[in-house]
Structure formats: structure tokens, C-alpha cells
Design a protein around this motif. Structure first.
Motif, PDB file in Angstrom:
ATOM      1  N   PHE A  26       0.806  -1.321  -0.069  1.00 53.75           N
ATOM      2  CA  PHE A  26      -0.046  -0.015  -0.117  1.00 53.75           C
ATOM      3  C   PHE A  26       0.976   1.307   0.245  1.00 53.75           C
ATOM      4  O   PHE A  26       1.994   1.225   0.478  1.00 53.75           O
ATOM      5  CB  PHE A  26      -0.954  -0.089   1.117  1.00 53.75           C
ATOM      6  CG  PHE A  26      -1.997  -0.783   1.112  1.00 53.75           C
ATOM      7  CD1 PHE A  26      -3.268  -0.532   0.715  1.00 53.75           C
ATOM      8  CD2 PHE A  26      -1.841  -2.368   1.452  1.00 53.75           C
ATOM      9  CE1 PHE A  26      -4.419  -1.398   0.561  1.00 53.75           C
ATOM     10  CE2 PHE A  26      -2.873  -3.256   1.520  1.00 53.75           C
ATOM     11  CZ  PHE A  26      -4.158  -2.651   1.027  1.00 53.75           C
ATOM     12  N   HIS A  27       0.365   2.215  -0.683  1.00 52.64           N
ATOM     13  CA  HIS A  27       1.010   3.607  -0.635  1.00 52.64           C
ATOM     14  C   HIS A  27       0.251   4.391   0.625  1.00 52.64           C
ATOM     15  O   HIS A  27      -0.942   4.265   0.647  1.00 52.64           O
ATOM     16  CB  HIS A  27       0.655   4.527  -1.953  1.00 52.64           C
ATOM     17  CG  HIS A  27       1.411   3.737  -2.925  1.00 52.64           C
ATOM     18  ND1 HIS A  27       2.952   3.744  -3.286  1.00 52.64           N
ATOM     19  CD2 HIS A  27       0.974   2.946  -4.197  1.00 52.64           C
ATOM     20  CE1 HIS A  27       3.237   3.236  -4.354  1.00 52.64           C
ATOM     21  NE2 HIS A  27       2.156   2.729  -4.959  1.00 52.64           N
ATOM     22  N   ILE A  28       0.960   5.169   1.141  1.00 47.90           N
ATOM     23  CA  ILE A  28       0.315   6.133   2.330  1.00 47.90           C
ATOM     24  C   ILE A  28       0.386   7.678   1.641  1.00 47.90           C
ATOM     25  O   ILE A  28       1.270   8.226   1.364  1.00 47.90           O
ATOM     26  CB  ILE A  28       1.356   6.252   3.481  1.00 47.90           C
ATOM     27  CG1 ILE A  28       1.519   4.960   4.172  1.00 47.90           C
ATOM     28  CG2 ILE A  28       0.714   7.296   4.548  1.00 47.90           C
ATOM     29  CD1 ILE A  28       2.314   4.777   5.098  1.00 47.90           C
ATOM     30  N   ASP A  29      -0.811   7.877   1.353  1.00 47.51           N
ATOM     31  CA  ASP A  29      -1.331   9.173   0.878  1.00 47.51           C
ATOM     32  C   ASP A  29      -1.311  10.555   1.585  1.00 47.51           C
ATOM     33  O   ASP A  29      -1.042  11.553   1.261  1.00 47.51           O
ATOM     34  CB  ASP A  29      -2.565   9.137   0.067  1.00 47.51           C
ATOM     35  CG  ASP A  29      -2.539   8.175  -1.265  1.00 47.51           C
ATOM     36  OD1 ASP A  29      -1.424   8.170  -1.696  1.00 47.51           O
ATOM     37  OD2 ASP A  29      -3.719   7.723  -1.792  1.00 47.51           O
ATOM     38  N   GLY A  30      -1.481   9.949   2.778  1.00 48.65           N
ATOM     39  CA  GLY A  30      -1.707  11.156   3.873  1.00 48.65           C
ATOM     40  C   GLY A  30      -1.779  10.373   5.265  1.00 48.65           C
ATOM     41  O   GLY A  30      -2.345   9.220   5.388  1.00 48.65           O
ATOM     42  N   MET A  31      -1.320  11.209   6.464  1.00 48.69           N
ATOM     43  CA  MET A  31      -1.369  10.687   7.679  1.00 48.69           C
ATOM     44  C   MET A  31      -1.482  11.796   8.625  1.00 48.69           C
ATOM     45  O   MET A  31      -0.849  12.804   8.561  1.00 48.69           O
ATOM     46  CB  MET A  31      -0.156   9.829   7.987  1.00 48.69           C
ATOM     47  CG  MET A  31      -0.180   9.059   9.204  1.00 48.69           C
ATOM     48  SD  MET A  31       0.986   8.151   9.422  1.00 48.69           S
ATOM     49  CE  MET A  31       2.607   8.859   9.401  1.00 48.69           C
TER      50      MET A  31
END
Length: 86
Positions: free
Chosen positions: A28-33
Motif C-alpha cells: 500500500f501507498h500512504i497518501d496522507g497521515m
């Protein structure tokens, strides 16, 4: 299309790094956190998307539940919402 996973994780050394590593290893890619501290715990909202169409966010959530010190407390899909009490 990103989904949001709501996670409660302890503030122990390396806990956030373990969480991020798990998400990336599962494809998975992390688009925001976003993070907020709540005493000994940290609440994390993470927007993720699979590297390909075969990635299921629900499976990722189950893997997060197995991570020591982390509990998935909610999930918001792009089209529908789910929530689980901790």
C-alpha cells in the motif's frame, strides 16, 4: 482512490515506524497521515491506497490488528464507512 484507516497505537519507541513498514510491505501507498497524542496512546488516521487493484484494505486492517501495540478502531472507504469499537 484512498481509504482511511483509524488506528490507536502505543507511543513506544519505534511503534509508528513498525506501522508504516507494515503498510508498505503489504503493498500500500500512504497518501496522507495525521497523528494526535492521547496520553500513553497515539491516534493515527492514515489514508492508504493499494499499489494495484488486488490489494484489499480490509486485509491490511486485519494485519494492523495483529501488530503489537496497535488496534484498528475504524475504517472509512471511499464509498462507504465502517467502524469498530476498540
Amino acid at each position: 482512490m484512498s481509504d482511511t484507516i483509524h488506528i490507536q497505537i502505543d507511543r513506544a519507541d519505534g511503534s509508528l515506524q513498525r506501522l508504516i513498514g507494515l503498510v508498505e510491505r503489504r503493498g500500500f501507498h500512504i497518501d496522507g497521515m495525521s497523528l494526535s497524542d492521547e496520553g500513553a496512546m497515539r491516534r493515527v488516521q492514515m489514508q492508504v491506497r493499494g499499489r494495484d487493484d488486488g490489494r484489499c484494505t480490509e486485509n491490511l486492517g486485519r494485519q494492523i490488528d495483529k501488530l503489537i501495540g496497535a488496534t484498528r478502531v475504524g475504517y472509512t472507504a471511499s464509498t462507504q464507512s465502517y467502524g469498530a469499537a476498540a
